[in-house]
Every structure is written in structure tokens, then in C-alpha cells.
Write an enzyme that holds these catalytic residues in place. Structure first.
Site, PDB file in Angstrom:
ATOM      1  N   HIS A  71      -7.269   6.056  10.144  1.00 47.06           N
ATOM      2  CA  HIS A  71      -6.146   5.429   9.434  1.00 47.06           C
ATOM      3  C   HIS A  71      -6.652   4.716   8.163  1.00 47.06           C
ATOM      4  CE1 HIS A  71      -2.113   3.104  10.030  1.00 47.06           C
ATOM      5  NE2 HIS A  71      -2.314   3.453   8.778  1.00 47.06           N
ATOM      6  N   ASN A 104       0.814  -1.216   0.000  1.00 50.86           N
ATOM      7  CA  ASN A 104       0.000   0.000   0.000  1.00 50.86           C
ATOM      8  C   ASN A 104       0.854   1.276   0.000  1.00 50.86           C
ATOM      9  OD1 ASN A 104       0.904  -0.104   2.621  1.00 50.86           O
ATOM     10  ND2 ASN A 104      -1.093  -0.489   3.542  1.00 50.86           N
ATOM     11  N   GLN A 114      -4.562   3.493  18.377  1.00 54.00           N
ATOM     12  CA  GLN A 114      -5.670   3.376  17.438  1.00 54.00           C
ATOM     13  C   GLN A 114      -6.583   2.248  17.870  1.00 54.00           C
ATOM     14  OE1 GLN A 114      -3.414   5.116  13.477  1.00 54.00           O
ATOM     15  NE2 GLN A 114      -4.187   3.061  13.400  1.00 54.00           N
TER      16      GLN A 114
HETATM   17  P1  NDP Z   1      10.217   1.734   3.274  1.00 56.46           P
HETATM   18  O1  NDP Z   1      10.863   0.701   4.105  1.00 56.46           O
HETATM   19  O2  NDP Z   1      10.268   1.631   1.806  1.00 56.46           O
HETATM   20  O3  NDP Z   1      10.816   3.151   3.646  1.00 56.46           O
HETATM   21  C1  NDP Z   1      11.147   3.536   4.929  1.00 56.46           C
HETATM   22  C2  NDP Z   1      12.264   4.535   4.832  1.00 56.46           C
HETATM   23  O4  NDP Z   1      12.448   5.120   6.122  1.00 56.46           O
HETATM   24  C3  NDP Z   1      13.593   3.908   4.421  1.00 56.46           C
HETATM   25  O5  NDP Z   1      14.136   4.687   3.373  1.00 56.46           O
HETATM   26  C4  NDP Z   1      14.412   4.026   5.698  1.00 56.46           C
HETATM   27  O6  NDP Z   1      15.733   4.316   5.466  1.00 56.46           O
HETATM   28  C5  NDP Z   1      13.833   5.265   6.311  1.00 56.46           C
HETATM   29  N1  NDP Z   1      14.162   5.425   7.719  1.00 56.46           N
HETATM   30  C6  NDP Z   1      14.195   4.511   8.705  1.00 56.46           C
HETATM   31  N2  NDP Z   1      14.545   5.081   9.863  1.00 56.46           N
HETATM   32  C7  NDP Z   1      14.750   6.371   9.604  1.00 56.46           C
HETATM   33  C8  NDP Z   1      15.168   7.463  10.408  1.00 56.46           C
HETATM   34  N3  NDP Z   1      15.429   7.305  11.692  1.00 56.46           N
HETATM   35  N4  NDP Z   1      15.251   8.659   9.810  1.00 56.46           N
HETATM   36  C9  NDP Z   1      15.010   8.824   8.500  1.00 56.46           C
HETATM   37  N5  NDP Z   1      14.623   7.813   7.685  1.00 56.46           N
HETATM   38  C10 NDP Z   1      14.506   6.619   8.240  1.00 56.46           C
HETATM   39  O7  NDP Z   1       8.716   1.810   3.785  1.00 56.46           O
HETATM   40  P2  NDP Z   1       7.454   2.540   3.158  1.00 56.46           P
HETATM   41  O8  NDP Z   1       7.915   3.802   2.524  1.00 56.46           O
HETATM   42  O9  NDP Z   1       6.646   1.603   2.360  1.00 56.46           O
HETATM   43  O10 NDP Z   1       6.645   2.847   4.489  1.00 56.46           O
HETATM   44  C11 NDP Z   1       7.176   3.729   5.486  1.00 56.46           C
HETATM   45  C12 NDP Z   1       6.306   3.736   6.710  1.00 56.46           C
HETATM   46  O11 NDP Z   1       5.036   4.289   6.390  1.00 56.46           O
HETATM   47  C13 NDP Z   1       5.974   2.344   7.280  1.00 56.46           C
HETATM   48  O12 NDP Z   1       6.993   1.875   8.127  1.00 56.46           O
HETATM   49  C14 NDP Z   1       4.707   2.603   8.018  1.00 56.46           C
HETATM   50  O13 NDP Z   1       4.979   3.044   9.330  1.00 56.46           O
HETATM   51  C15 NDP Z   1       4.073   3.751   7.249  1.00 56.46           C
HETATM   52  N6  NDP Z   1       2.927   3.279   6.455  1.00 56.46           N
HETATM   53  C16 NDP Z   1       1.711   3.838   6.689  1.00 56.46           C
HETATM   54  C17 NDP Z   1       0.600   3.393   6.023  1.00 56.46           C
HETATM   55  C18 NDP Z   1      -0.733   4.038   6.217  1.00 56.46           C
HETATM   56  O14 NDP Z   1      -1.745   3.424   5.889  1.00 56.46           O
HETATM   57  N7  NDP Z   1      -0.794   5.243   6.738  1.00 56.46           N
HETATM   58  C19 NDP Z   1       0.674   2.265   5.080  1.00 56.46           C
HETATM   59  C20 NDP Z   1       2.034   1.845   4.805  1.00 56.46           C
HETATM   60  C21 NDP Z   1       3.094   2.308   5.508  1.00 56.46           C
HETATM   61  P3  NDP Z   1      16.804   3.305   5.025  1.00 56.46           P
HETATM   62  O15 NDP Z   1      16.131   2.216   4.278  1.00 56.46           O
HETATM   63  O16 NDP Z   1      17.649   4.181   4.157  1.00 56.46           O
HETATM   64  O17 NDP Z   1      17.422   2.859   6.277  1.00 56.46           O
END
Ligand code: NDP
Length: 398
Positions: A332, A146, A313
Site C-alpha cells: 500500500h 494524497n 494489511q
Molecule cells: P472522495 O471522497 O473525493 O471520493 C469518493 C467518491 O466515491 C465520491 O464521489 C463518492 O460519491 C463515491 N462513492 C461513495 N460510495 C459509492 C458507491 N457505493 N458507489 C459509487 N461511488 C461511491 O475520496 P477520494 O477520491 O480522495 O478517495 C477515495 C477512496 O480512495 C478513499 O475512501 C480511500 O478508500 C481510497 N484511498 C486510497 C489511497 C491509497 O493510498 N491507496 C489514498 C487515498 C484514498 P458521492 O460523493 O457522490 O457520494
């Protein structure tokens, strides 16, 4: 085996009998080339409501044909919830971030047979990952299912906040036509500086979708993107979140919640933001300090806050984010469109098929395996727990 599945309630008027979009567009791959879920079969119609109790993620036939027992409930919070009672002898628990079953250490200790926690979605922070490692409970999620859905929601929210859509819509609903009132907080995003905290699947998609709006794009991430990707969107990289928030008119948050990001946007960081900036947070509620956000909206340090993630939530009815000024919150929902549900239901089935057949689960889906962070989890999460305080969810009254 016993599979416990915790899903949100059915619609108040019962399950829909028809849907506005008849056929979902066919997608084969995610933008980076990763394939969509590949279960051997599915027993649902993509585009139907699957994420609620009666939807059962389309799993019942498959599970029962294989001789397993499926228990589905929405009753997850407070002492003696149905989910807590059923967890005691469950082998697998499935939960969703939208209606998270907070799998705390205490609960895990009461579930000696538990082998796996599946997140039907992305973001497994509702599971105490440290406790899962200690108890050798594997944790998996349906990576990418998603991410694009959420990035679309982010674009909607940035425009809705900056252009002040909610206020204008309300005026129309109330029978009004007072244009000066409707536009007194309404701006274009063109030329603005917009930054994202994390440029992962969602963050990158947000940046890509914003490019045609002729804005200046910024990002902060733990790992820098390859040079050609930065060039493609003309991105400015920041080596700290402070540096990013100082220059951005709009800040999007797309990093996972883990001990490193919990309470990141507190009074101190918000005071370093460009005065009058906007925040959109579809990542996790706990990344932003609840009271600090409300205070900043009251004082005008923030001009708006939108998102769909809260803590806990469901949010208690008196959660201040329901009533603070200039917010554009939704429950959400961004990652549980009917389009997304088809993908995460199929992904959950793919995971279960692998698990039952003792086949490896895709590395991209793994968060915790054999007592360690693994796969995606090892890349994006850090050790520790962020589930404290979740019992407050029991205060929500339907
Ligand atoms: P990804 O794993 O593709 O991306 C997460 C990114 O966050 C990675 O680039 C990672 O960095 C980075 N990251 C981790 N820790 C840190 C930090 N301390 N500071 C800065 N960047 C950081 O996941 P998605 O993009 O698919 O999803 C991200 C988040 O969104 C999920 O974990 C979830 O919490 C939320 N989400 C919410 C949804 C909703 O319905 N509202 C649905 C799906 C997700 P790197 O890999 O470079 O370490």
C-alpha cells in the site's frame, strides 16, 4: 493527553540520510481550490520520510512542548500488541491506511478515554465507524492530502498492466532479450473504454489524466457530476456499476470502502465484465473478493489486476494476490509518497492544533463527530462496520 501513533516500520537499513528529490514542488491549493493543510508551524523538512516510526509524522516536538505524551509503535496486530496495550489510556489515536491499526469495537470498549481517531491519510474504514458513533469517538482524516498521488499511481498501473511492463522489465533483469515473449500480452490503451467506479477526488483526477490518451471515458458514481464536467472530458455516465463494467476494457475503482461497497467485485459482478478486462483498485482491498479476483485471472475473464490495497494489511505472506497470474500489485504505497507524507503530516498537525485549542476542525476532514457521520463522512460513507476479519493481519511475518 496521551497520543498513540501507529506507523509502519523504519526502512530495514535505517532512516535515509539523503533523498533523490532535494526540494518538493510548492503547491498552494488542491485542484478544486481547497487549501493544503494550514498548521501554525511544522517541525520537519517536507520530502523526508515521516510516515514510519522514526519519522513520527514530525509531531514529537510540537506535542511534548504542549505537555502531551506521544507513543509511537508499529506493533499493532495479534494479542497483546504494543498498540493494544497503549490504547487503554490513550486520548487520541493516529493511524494510517498503509499500516492500519484496526480499531474494532472490542478495542474501543477497552479505551474509555479515547476521544478521537485521526487517519493520517484518506480512508477511515480501518476504524469501526459504527462503534465510533456508539462510543462518541470522533473520526477525522486529511481529505485530499494524497488523492492526486493515488491518481498518478492509477495511471502508472493502467499502462503497466495493459502494456505488460512487469513482464518486460523482468526479462531485462534476467539478462534476456526475447521480444516476442515481451510483447505477447502488450497493447496500447488508445481507443479503449476506460471507466471509473466513483468520480470523487481520485476518480476525477484519473479521468482528467487519461483524457490526452484518446480513450473513451466512463464513470459510475452515487451522485452524477455537473453537466459541464461531463462535457469537459466527454464522459459517459452509467447509473449502475453493472452497466459500466459491461462496456469497459479497464475498470478503475476509487470509491470508499463501506458496507455498500464491500465485496462489490465478486464472482457475479466479474462475470458481467467485458471478457479480458483489467481492474485497477487503489481504493480498498475488501471492495474486491479475494478469491474471485484470483479465479478470474486464472480463467482469463480478467487479463490483469493491479492495485496497492489489500485486506488485511499487512497481507499474510500466503495471500493469493501475491502469486496470482498477471497481477501488478504493490504494497500500500500510492498515497504515501514522500510528497504525500509532507501533506498528511501537516494535516495531522492542523487537526491536533484545532483539537487542543478547541477550534473547529475543517468540515472536509470530519468523518464522525458527536456520534454521527459528519462532514465528508456524511457524504461519502454509510453507517456500519467493515473491519471484520482484520485479525488475519497478525499472520504476516517480517
Ligand atoms: P472522495 O471522497 O473525493 O471520493 C469518493 C467518491 O466515491 C465520491 O464521489 C463518492 O460519491 C463515491 N462513492 C461513495 N460510495 C459509492 C458507491 N457505493 N458507489 C459509487 N461511488 C461511491 O475520496 P477520494 O477520491 O480522495 O478517495 C477515495 C477512496 O480512495 C478513499 O475512501 C480511500 O478508500 C481510497 N484511498 C486510497 C489511497 C491509497 O493510498 N491507496 C489514498 C487515498 C484514498 P458521492 O460523493 O457522490 O457520494
Amino acid at each position: 493527553m496521551k497520543i498513540l501513533c501507529v506507523l509502519y516500520d523504519d526502512p530495514k537499513d535505517g532512516m535515509p540520510t539523503s533523498y533523490p528529490v532535494r526540494n518538493l514542488p510548492e503547491l498552494e491549493k488542491y485542484p478544486d481550490g481547497m487549501t493544503l493543510p494550514t498548521p501554525k508551524a511544522i517541525d520537519f523538512n517536507p520530502g523526508e520520510l515521516l510516515g514510519c516510526v522514526s519519522g513520527e509524522l514530525g509531531l514529537r516536538k510540537f506535542l511534548e512542548e504542549r505537555g502531551h505524551r506521544l507513543v509511537v509503535t508499529a506493533d499493532k496486530d495479534g494479542e497483546n500488541s504494543e498498540a493494544d496495550k497503549e490504547l487503554v489510556d490513550a486520548d487520541v489515536v493516529i493511524s494510517q491506511p498503509f499500516w492500519p491499526y484496526y480499531l474494532t469495537r472490542k478495542l474501543m470498549e477497552k479505551a474509555p478515554k479515547l476521544k478521537m481517531a485521526i487517519t493520517a491519510g484518506i480512508g477511515s474504514d480501518h476504524v469501526d465507524l459504527q462503534a465510533a458513533m456508539d462510543h462518541k469517538v470522533d473520526v477525522v482524516e486529511v481529505t485530499y492530502c494524497n488523492s492526486i498521488s493515488v491518481s498518478e499511481h492509477v495511471i502508472m498501473m493502467i499502462l503497466a498492466l495493459v502494456r505488460d511492463y512487469h513482464n518486460q522489465h523482468r526479462i531485462v533483469n534476467q539478462g534476456g532479450w526475447h521480444i516476442a515473449d515481451a510483447v505477447k500480452r502488450s497493447f496500447d490503451i488508445e481507443g479503449m473504454h476506460i471507466g471509473t467506479v466513483a468520480a470523487g477526488r481520485i476518480g476525477w483526477s484519473v479521468l482528467r489524466k487519461l483524457k490526452p490518451f484518446d480513450v473513451h471515458l466512463h464513470y459510475f458514481d452515487r451522485h452524477r457530476l455537473p453537466e459541464e464536467k461531463e462535457k469537459e472530458l466527454n464522459l459517459t455516465f452509467h447509473d449502475s456499476v453493472e452497466s459500466l463494467v459491461k462496456v469497459c476494457d479497464v475498470v478503475n475503482i476509487s470509491c470508499p470502502l463501506h458496507p455498500e461497497t464491500e465485496d462489490l467485485f465478486n464472482d457475479e459482478l466479474i462475470s458481467k465484465m467485458k471478457p479480458g478486462a483489467y481492474i485497477v483498485n487503489t481504493a480498498r482491498g475488501k471492495i474486491c473478493n479475494r478469491e474471485a479476483i484470483a479465479r478470474a485471472l486464472e480463467s482469463g475473464q480478467l487479463s490483469g489486476y493491479a492495485g496497492d490495497v489489500w485486506f488485511p494489511q499487512p497481507a499474510p505472506n500466503d495471500h493469493v494476490w501475491r502469486t496470482m497470474p498477471n497481477h501488478g500489485m504493490t504494497p500500500h504505497t500510492s498515497g504515501t509518497t514522500l510528497s504525500a507524507q509532507a501533506r498528511y503530516a501537516a494535516g495531522t498537525r492542523e487537526i491536533l492544533e484545532c483539537f487542543f485549542d478547541e477550534q473547529p476542525i475543517r468540515d472536509q476532514y470530519l468523518i464522525v463527530k458527536d456520534g454521527e457521520l459528519a462532514g465528508m463522512g456524511a457524504h461519502s460513507y454509510s453507517k456500519g462496520s467493515v473491519t471484520e476479519g482484520s485479525e488475519e493481519a497478525a499472520k504476516y511475518k517480517k
